[in-house]
Design a protein around this motif. Structure first.
Motif, PDB file in Angstrom:
ATOM      1  N   LYS A  57      23.428   8.380  -9.351  1.00 56.34           N
ATOM      2  CA  LYS A  57      24.482   7.422  -9.036  1.00 56.34           C
ATOM      3  C   LYS A  57      24.628   6.371 -10.125  1.00 56.34           C
ATOM      4  CE  LYS A  57      24.155   7.990  -4.031  1.00 56.34           C
ATOM      5  NZ  LYS A  57      23.697   7.385  -2.746  1.00 56.34           N
ATOM      6  N   LEU A  58      23.505   5.971 -10.704  1.00 60.39           N
ATOM      7  CA  LEU A  58      23.542   4.986 -11.784  1.00 60.39           C
ATOM      8  C   LEU A  58      24.320   5.530 -12.972  1.00 60.39           C
ATOM      9  CD1 LEU A  58      22.526   2.321 -13.051  1.00 60.39           C
ATOM     10  CD2 LEU A  58      20.453   3.547 -13.726  1.00 60.39           C
ATOM     11  N   TRP A  59      24.067   6.780 -13.350  1.00 58.59           N
ATOM     12  CA  TRP A  59      24.728   7.364 -14.506  1.00 58.59           C
ATOM     13  C   TRP A  59      26.184   7.690 -14.254  1.00 58.59           C
ATOM     14  CZ3 TRP A  59      23.595   7.785 -19.496  1.00 58.59           C
ATOM     15  CH2 TRP A  59      22.296   7.445 -19.882  1.00 58.59           C
ATOM     16  N   SER A  60      26.515   7.984 -12.999  1.00 59.17           N
ATOM     17  CA  SER A  60      27.894   8.374 -12.691  1.00 59.17           C
ATOM     18  C   SER A  60      28.879   7.232 -12.937  1.00 59.17           C
ATOM     19  CB  SER A  60      27.990   8.839 -11.236  1.00 59.17           C
ATOM     20  OG  SER A  60      27.734   7.776 -10.350  1.00 59.17           O
ATOM     21  N   LYS A  61      28.402   6.007 -13.025  1.00 59.83           N
ATOM     22  CA  LYS A  61      29.280   4.852 -13.219  1.00 59.83           C
ATOM     23  C   LYS A  61      29.648   4.638 -14.684  1.00 59.83           C
ATOM     24  CE  LYS A  61      27.170   2.462  -9.258  1.00 59.83           C
ATOM     25  NZ  LYS A  61      26.366   1.284  -8.842  1.00 59.83           N
ATOM     26  N   PHE A  62      28.966   5.358 -15.584  1.00 63.97           N
ATOM     27  CA  PHE A  62      29.181   5.115 -17.010  1.00 63.97           C
ATOM     28  C   PHE A  62      29.966   6.269 -17.633  1.00 63.97           C
ATOM     29  CE2 PHE A  62      26.055   2.007 -16.140  1.00 63.97           C
ATOM     30  CZ  PHE A  62      26.188   1.033 -17.118  1.00 63.97           C
ATOM     31  N   ASN A  63      30.932   5.894 -18.445  1.00 62.19           N
ATOM     32  CA  ASN A  63      31.814   6.859 -19.100  1.00 62.19           C
ATOM     33  C   ASN A  63      31.594   6.781 -20.601  1.00 62.19           C
ATOM     34  OD1 ASN A  63      33.968   8.266 -20.253  1.00 62.19           O
ATOM     35  ND2 ASN A  63      35.398   7.648 -18.656  1.00 62.19           N
ATOM     36  N   TYR A  69      31.084  -0.159 -24.377  1.00 63.52           N
ATOM     37  CA  TYR A  69      30.208  -1.068 -23.640  1.00 63.52           C
ATOM     38  C   TYR A  69      29.562  -2.051 -24.607  1.00 63.52           C
ATOM     39  CZ  TYR A  69      30.652   2.251 -19.782  1.00 63.52           C
ATOM     40  OH  TYR A  69      31.144   3.049 -18.791  1.00 63.52           O
ATOM     41  N   GLU A 107      25.319  -4.623 -21.713  1.00 67.47           N
ATOM     42  CA  GLU A 107      25.580  -3.636 -20.661  1.00 67.47           C
ATOM     43  C   GLU A 107      24.707  -2.391 -20.840  1.00 67.47           C
ATOM     44  OE1 GLU A 107      30.193  -4.171 -19.230  1.00 67.47           O
ATOM     45  OE2 GLU A 107      29.841  -3.393 -21.257  1.00 67.47           O
ATOM     46  N   LEU A 152      21.692  -0.942 -18.394  1.00 73.98           N
ATOM     47  CA  LEU A 152      21.635   0.447 -17.936  1.00 73.98           C
ATOM     48  C   LEU A 152      20.255   1.040 -18.207  1.00 73.98           C
ATOM     49  CD1 LEU A 152      22.779   3.197 -17.017  1.00 73.98           C
ATOM     50  CD2 LEU A 152      23.686   3.489 -19.336  1.00 73.98           C
TER      51      LEU A 152
END
Length: 852
Positions: A634-640, A645, A649, A653
């Protein structure tokens, strides 16, 4: 009694068009639903919303997934469980239970006949095209004899309410029926989250059924062997129901294996373990028929076992269900089932079926052509890749094409009456809505009859007016209640036959694929943690230079950038001809190194590899581990990766990710014993940390710098190594290369030193199963022993020596290069000794089996 039609039932009753499970024809409530509806009323809409959210959270936290192929949301979609169960009365269940037993026995007799005497064809009970034109009929399985009391040992049947109010048979599943594990998890989850929904309601529990299931596996062993080795054969983590494969393996206590874990030798099937080959007696398969034996069936299959069919012919292994049982998943049989029932059992079918017409008969074909717009048409051997034709929705051109197809190949098609599935209440957005429902029920062979699971898996359509009830199309599941007046034991009261020992007792019996994934999960986890810490150190250094632009700091940072590329092998990066371009905007390069999943060596790719190896082992891990694992996802799914960044930020992460990885490392030791495979994880973890330790020291300690730059590089190395405080406490002095080499490379007591890591690897490798030959050592032992001898012979003075122009420590570089090679050779030797799956037999004649 009249249930209050409050907000829970708003618009429910007015929207009911088909037969509804809750409502009678006069719109009154079915009596056996009243207690449940009263309990729902007492719980209230707000609490139900909260509890539904809790169930959704629990499904995600426990890793209950259903893989949807080509799903834009990703492979591991969380399982959907609605809080409102589905209910059947005890009287109706008794009738259904009797009908399923009859149908299971009938299909068992059909399977035995098709691959045996073929009386049904000889006596013209069924046309031969229904069998021989079906892709599920495997000529290689003809005349195979089995030692089990039944040929068909597991059967599932899909039922839906017909227009007469009875549950009708829609489909049979006989190759590798899925859903039992999901049904059991549904019951556990509802019981945990909402125990008061059961208030004053007694329902049948599945305990006895699963005991019968386990006993069936034991009884299936050839020659009534005591303590048989039973394995669950899975296609792998990408299969849609892989969660269930791992769930049942953990629940029943039998090892989960893949095709290349098994091999045929001397007419028997063997499981490749770390120590030796171990004979397998029973295979519960979740692999489709044609993929089971690449030597006789689909030669391109990597899912099965070459030579398996010949072992089955020799009755040296039992397969559940038998290869070739996919012929029973044949809608072409439905029009003839009642005649078959009368032929074999001298009675009518208990459970009604959908009215069906096989188009291979002229009269039936003419009826289908004339009434096509009112029928549903499908192939007799339809796969998930082929459509069902709901003809009422087809345009004129599509109808014309379908008629032409039927006329050209009539025996391939069957037409059925369209039936409107009944509806049942689903809790959606704070109220109940009617949704089309289908029930899947299960039977397992028990002595001369069948044991039926009380309940099963209920699926409802994703949308209110949706015709499709399918998990692949976003369906939702329900707990399935069978009411009873008898007191029931707790659902978790399972007592397996204590005479059967669990096959995986120690590391010697560990399946080779499981061992390999344990080894690589340790390696990927070690690589991820070391890389994350080094990246965080570099980003923190970049952050501090925004406030201090002294040249020495800029020089040291550029050197750290180069080291980052060297350590991760993400060339060209900050090294080589293109380094000037990367140095123009180093944050872009670092973000790519962190977030680009397609880049070899990137942190994102390492995490993807770690996720894959971990998911392959999910039957071994605890629920707490899955929760930490899920939080990482879930943590990684927020980053594109395509978004820009800031430094802070990215640091945040990495901070959060490092914390989760450390938590994960701690939980691993609580999930599996060292002697049951954790040893392989430890070896992989230490191996990767040692290799990256070598690379960091080669990048940061070999070159000689001016005093200030050298200090900053040493501080950076110790920081990334989480050793700065240890150094200060141990040496209480200014940072020096000499002391850092002593601590990071040569200290025998410090767990993060290379010397300690190499000794730990050697100690753990010595605990692995080795050759029985006296005095013989494995190649991995030879290489790691040499590495230990090398580092133990070193001293700081030798490693500190500079070359002629005093630009680098040549001895240190040579030693680290040699140790790097030895560690690489050790890893390769471990793989060659314990994880070699390359052996594959080939067919002499090519055969083409279409997907079924």
């Amino acid at each position: 009694m009249i249930v209050d039609r409050n907000i829970l039932f708003k618009n429910y009753f007015s929207g009911v068009k088909n037969y509804d499970e809750v409502l009678k024809s006069n719109m009154s409530i079915n009596p056996y639903w009243e207690k449940l509806l009263n309990n729902l009323n007492q719980i209230g809409s707000k609490n139900l919303i909260s509890k539904q959210n809790e169930i959704d959270w629990l499904m995600s936290e426990n890793g209950v997934t259903y893989n949807v192929y080509n799903d834009p949301k990703g492979m591991n979609r969380a399982w959907n469980l609605n809080i409102v169960p589905f209910i059947l009365s005890q009287n109706e269940w008794e009738h259904i239970e009797k009908g399923i037993k009859q149908r299971s026995e009938l299909l068992n007799l059909i399977l035995k006949d098709i691959y045996g005497k073929r009386e049904l064809i000889k006596n013209e009970i069924i046309p031969q095209e229904v069998i021989y034109a079906h892709r599920g009929f495997l000529r290689q399985c003809d005349q195979i004899q089995y030692t089990t009391t039944k040929h068909l040992l597991i059967h599932s049947v899909d039922l839906s309410r017909g227009p007469d109010g009875q549950l009708w048979v829609v489909n049979d599943r006989t190759q590798a029926p899925s859903g039992m594990g999901y049904a059991l998890e549904n019951r556990y989850s509802i019981s945990r989250v909402l125990p008061n929904i059961f208030k004053d309601i007694s329902i049948k529990q599945p305990s006895n059924f699963f005991q019968d299931f386990n006993q069936m596996l034991l009884d299936a062993a050839p020659q009534n062997k005591e303590n048989p080795t039973i394995v669950i054969l899975s296609p792998g983590p990408h299969n849609e129901t892989y969660f269930e494969h791992a769930y049942l393996a953990s629940f029943l206590g039998h090892p989960l294996v893949y095709g290349n874990d098994l091999v045929v030798r001397n007419g028997k099937v063997w499981m490749k373990s770390l120590k030796e080959l171990k004979q397998v007696d029973v295979i519960l398969r979740r692999v489709d028929d044609v993929f089971m034996d690449p030597l006789e069936l689909r030669e391109d299959s990597y899912l099965g076992v070459a030579g398996l069919l010949e072992v089955i012919r020799q009755q040296n292994v039992s397969i559940i269900n038998p290869i070739g049982s996919g012929i029973l998943e044949n809608s072409g049989l439905i029009p003839f089932m009642n005649a078959i029932c009368k032929y074999f059992l001298k009675e009518d079918l208990i459970l009604p079926q959908i009215a069906s017409w096989w188009c291979g008969q002229e009269k039936e074909r003419n009826y289908v052509i004339e009434n096509l717009e009112n029928l549903v048409v499908k192939r007799i051997d339809r796969s998930n890749r082929e459509n069902i034709f709901f003809c009422e929705f087809l345009n004129e051109s599509a109808i014309k094409n379908l008629k032409a197809d039927i006329q050209a190949n009539p025996y391939h098609f069957v037409a059925q009456d369209k039936i409107s599935f009944s509806t049942a209440p689903d809790f959606v957005n704070g109220k109940l809505e009617p949704r089309k429902v289908m029930c899947r029920m299960f039977s397992v062979a028990k002595n001369n009859t069948y044991s039926i699971m009380p309940g099963g898996l209920v699926r409802v359509a994703a949308e209110r007016e949706n015709l499709f009830v399918s998990n692949q199309r976003g369906g939702i599941s329900k707990d399935f209640w069978i009411l009873t007046d008898e007191p029931q034991t707790n659902i978790q009261n399972y007592a397996w036959d204590t005479s059967c020992k669990i096959p995986i007792s120690d590391i010697n019996d560990l399946p080779s694929n499981t061992a390999e994934n344990l080894f690589w999960s340790g390696r990927y986890l070690g690589r991820a943690l070391v890389t994350a810490r080094f990246l965080r150190m570099v980003l923190n250094k970049m952050n501090s230079i925004q406030y201090n632009n002294r040249k020495s700091q800029s020089d040291s940072l550029h050197f750290l950038f180069q080291s980052l590329t060297n350590i991760t092998y993400t060339f060209p990066g900050f090294v080589g001809k293109e380094r000037k371009e990367a140095l123009k905007n180093p944050l872009n390069e670092i973000q790519s190194l962190m977030l680009d999943k397609t880049r070899v060596g990137s942190f994102a790719q390492t995490m993807t590899s770690f996720n894959n190896s971990y998911y392959s082992l999910r039957n071994l891990w605890s629920k707490d581990m899955w929760r930490v694992f899920d939080s990482i996802q879930k943590l990684w799914s927020k980053f594109n990766e395509n978004k820009d960044y800031s430094v802070s930020e990215l640091i945040k992460l990495l901070d959060r990710n490092i914390t989760r990885l450390i938590a994960f490392m701690g939980l691993i030791e609580e999930s599996i014993l060292v002697e049951q495979g954790l040893l392989l994880y430890f070896i992989g973890l230490q191996q990767e940390q040692a290799m990256m330790n070598v690379e960091k020291c080669r990048s940061l300690l070999v070159f000689n710098h001016d005093k200030v730059t050298q200090y900053e590089i040493l501080e950076s190395l110790l920081t990334s190594h989480e050793s700065l405080n240890i150094y200060r406490y141990s040496y209480r002095s200014y940072l020096s290369v000499e002391n850092v080499i002593q601590l990071i490379l040569l200290d025998k007591e410090y767990p993060k030193s290379l010397t300690y890591q190499l000794r730990r690897i050697q100690k753990d490798i010595d605990r692995l199963p080795h050759s029985e030959s006296i005095g013989k050592t494995t190649q991995c032992q030879i290489f790691i022993n040499e590495a230990n001898k090398k580092i133990q012979s070193l001293n700081v003075e030798f490693l500190m020596e500079l070359n002629k122009n005093e630009s680098l420590r040549q001895n240190l570089d040579d030693v680290l290069s040699e140790l790097s090679d030895l560690l690489h050779e050790t890893s390769m030797a471990i793989s060659d000794t314990y994880f070699n799956h390359s052996y594959q037999q080939k067919q002499l004649v090519n055969q083409n089996f279409p997907l079924s």
